[in-house]
Design a protein around this motif. Sequence first.
Motif, PDB file in Angstrom:
ATOM      1  N   LEU A   8      67.650  54.212  21.109  1.00  0.00           N
ATOM      2  CA  LEU A   8      66.279  54.686  20.924  1.00  0.00           C
ATOM      3  C   LEU A   8      65.812  54.479  19.490  1.00  0.00           C
ATOM      4  O   LEU A   8      64.668  54.096  19.254  1.00  0.00           O
ATOM      5  N   ARG A  13      62.191  55.036  18.117  1.00  0.00           N
ATOM      6  CA  ARG A  13      61.988  56.432  18.520  1.00  0.00           C
ATOM      7  C   ARG A  13      63.153  57.267  18.015  1.00  0.00           C
ATOM      8  O   ARG A  13      64.303  56.956  18.297  1.00  0.00           O
ATOM      9  N   VAL A  16      64.624  62.104  21.519  1.00  0.00           N
ATOM     10  CA  VAL A  16      64.577  61.844  22.953  1.00  0.00           C
ATOM     11  C   VAL A  16      63.569  62.778  23.596  1.00  0.00           C
ATOM     12  O   VAL A  16      63.608  63.992  23.396  1.00  0.00           O
ATOM     13  N   SER A  20      60.334  61.461  29.301  1.00  0.00           N
ATOM     14  CA  SER A  20      59.833  60.104  29.094  1.00  0.00           C
ATOM     15  C   SER A  20      60.619  59.089  29.924  1.00  0.00           C
ATOM     16  O   SER A  20      61.828  58.924  29.745  1.00  0.00           O
ATOM     17  N   ASP A  23      62.066  56.404  27.485  1.00  0.00           N
ATOM     18  CA  ASP A  23      63.306  56.801  26.803  1.00  0.00           C
ATOM     19  C   ASP A  23      64.494  56.716  27.755  1.00  0.00           C
ATOM     20  O   ASP A  23      65.545  56.189  27.403  1.00  0.00           O
TER      21      ASP A  23
END
Length: 80
Positions: A8, A13, A16, A20, A23
Amino acid sequence: MRLSLAVLAYRGRGEVDPDSFDDAADMLCGLSTLHGLAHLVLEDKAAHFFRGANSKNFIKNYLPKVIERLYPAMQATQDK
């Protein structure tokens, strides 16, 4: 979980989002790819792709390059 977070982070990103889809999909795809690669190496099937490779020398000589192709280094961008 650390590998999931690394995948991620690579995608930009830092945290988490449990709700999502993106994700969850990125973590699953990243883990699945690396898990499959690990099995190919451990079962000496990676040698099929790299002449003379076995599990021991693959890890040392080829794995870093394979991972770099899978996750290329991010280019630093400078504000202009």
